[in-house]
Design an enzyme around this catalytic site. Sequence first.
Site, PDB file in Angstrom:
ATOM      1  N   GLU A 107       0.835  -1.202   0.000  1.00  0.00           N
ATOM      2  CA  GLU A 107       0.000   0.000   0.000  1.00  0.00           C
ATOM      3  C   GLU A 107       0.869   1.250   0.000  1.00  0.00           C
ATOM      4  O   GLU A 107       1.883   1.306   0.682  1.00  0.00           O
ATOM      5  CB  GLU A 107      -0.892  -0.037   1.257  1.00  0.00           C
ATOM      6  CG  GLU A 107      -1.872   1.100   1.376  1.00  0.00           C
ATOM      7  CD  GLU A 107      -2.799   0.949   2.608  1.00  0.00           C
ATOM      8  OE1 GLU A 107      -3.205  -0.179   2.946  1.00  0.00           O
ATOM      9  OE2 GLU A 107      -3.087   1.986   3.225  1.00  0.00           O
ATOM     10  N   ASP A 109       0.356   5.361   0.545  1.00  0.00           N
ATOM     11  CA  ASP A 109      -0.688   6.243   1.076  1.00  0.00           C
ATOM     12  C   ASP A 109      -0.381   7.720   1.042  1.00  0.00           C
ATOM     13  O   ASP A 109       0.694   8.146   1.464  1.00  0.00           O
ATOM     14  CB  ASP A 109      -0.881   5.966   2.585  1.00  0.00           C
ATOM     15  CG  ASP A 109      -1.523   4.639   2.854  1.00  0.00           C
ATOM     16  OD1 ASP A 109      -2.277   4.164   2.003  1.00  0.00           O
ATOM     17  OD2 ASP A 109      -1.271   4.087   3.940  1.00  0.00           O
ATOM     18  N   GLU A 111      -2.608  10.510   3.055  1.00  0.00           N
ATOM     19  CA  GLU A 111      -3.784  10.704   3.904  1.00  0.00           C
ATOM     20  C   GLU A 111      -3.718  12.110   4.493  1.00  0.00           C
ATOM     21  O   GLU A 111      -2.703  12.507   5.055  1.00  0.00           O
ATOM     22  CB  GLU A 111      -3.815   9.664   5.026  1.00  0.00           C
ATOM     23  CG  GLU A 111      -3.904   8.255   4.478  1.00  0.00           C
ATOM     24  CD  GLU A 111      -4.111   7.216   5.547  1.00  0.00           C
ATOM     25  OE1 GLU A 111      -5.186   6.603   5.559  1.00  0.00           O
ATOM     26  OE2 GLU A 111      -3.203   7.023   6.371  1.00  0.00           O
ATOM     27  N   ARG A 272      11.095   4.936  18.885  1.00  0.00           N
ATOM     28  CA  ARG A 272      10.833   3.667  18.219  1.00  0.00           C
ATOM     29  C   ARG A 272      12.140   2.952  17.869  1.00  0.00           C
ATOM     30  O   ARG A 272      12.251   1.743  17.999  1.00  0.00           O
ATOM     31  CB  ARG A 272      10.049   3.947  16.937  1.00  0.00           C
ATOM     32  CG  ARG A 272       9.069   2.859  16.602  1.00  0.00           C
ATOM     33  CD  ARG A 272       8.591   3.038  15.180  1.00  0.00           C
ATOM     34  NE  ARG A 272       7.307   3.713  15.092  1.00  0.00           N
ATOM     35  CZ  ARG A 272       6.747   4.012  13.906  1.00  0.00           C
ATOM     36  NH1 ARG A 272       7.343   3.703  12.782  1.00  0.00           N
ATOM     37  NH2 ARG A 272       5.606   4.618  13.866  1.00  0.00           N
TER      38      ARG A 272
END
Length: 288
Positions: A107, A109, A111, A272
């Site tokens: 995918e 994207d 957005e 992260r």
Amino acid sequence: MHFPCSPFGVTMTMLLGLVLASSLMAASAINFNQDFEIAWGNGNGKMLNNGEMIQLSLDKSSGSGFQSKNEYIYGRFDMQIKLVPGNSAGTVTTFYLKSQGDINHDELDFEFLGNLSGEPYTLHTNVFCQGIGLREQEFKLWFDPTKDFHTYSILWNPLNIIFVVDNIPIREFKNRLSEGIPYPHNKPMRLYSTLWDAEGWATRGGLVKTDWTKAPFNAFYRNPCVASSRGVPPCGSKSPWQSQQLGPRGRRYLRWAQKTSMIYNYCDDRKRYPIGHRPRECRRLKLH
Ligand SMILES: *[C@@H]1O[C@H](CO)[C@@H](O)[C@H](O)[C@H]1NC(C)=O
């Protein structure tokens, strides 16, 4: 890759070039009628002027969406979008490519996360490979995306994926499969656009609620262009999409966009990924 639009000051020739390019683009644009269909929304998605434009609406009962009838393996995909104006907090307007199924899907994207009146939208981009995303980069746009139509493009070829806004590359994802880094390369993708309510996600975990007194929320789409192996003429740029890559000039624009507009990059997310643990695609390409 040619990026005729200069963010630093636009000369008259450039302007003329742009006008020419956009009229050519309009001429070769695919009609929504032929190649796209409203996919869902209980009447909240509408084709206008015999397929010249699509209006997506969101109200309390439903969002809406449309999709391409075909799937494509590689291509260049352009769409002009005018986003929900005013208080759009909680709404998400999208333009993306996705392969079938929800397991191991690929995918790409765009957005657009709405915001309170006068506050900027966030443009969220992501690259999913084999069902795994977590490659978010977010931007604040250098214009008001609700005032006019702007062109958003995804270039996807065997060399790289490039996200482009008004001909300015904002993100590049290189094919480094040979180094074992995932890259979408073998699953055809369909083009999708949606307008939906995501107040739980889009407003920093539901901090701001969607103001339903402002519904219906409307976004408009026009001049879709798909250049793919199905042989449709090129979109936006004269160079063949199959081999498009950033040249020195494109790279300058990319640096400009990232420097002035990027607000989040997963590669730099120290929570992260502690130092030394960044995803491999974030590490520098080895120079030969
Ligand atoms: C809304 O605007 C505020 C203030 O500029 C910003 O901090 C926030 O990230 C924005 N929210 C979204 C969803 O873009």
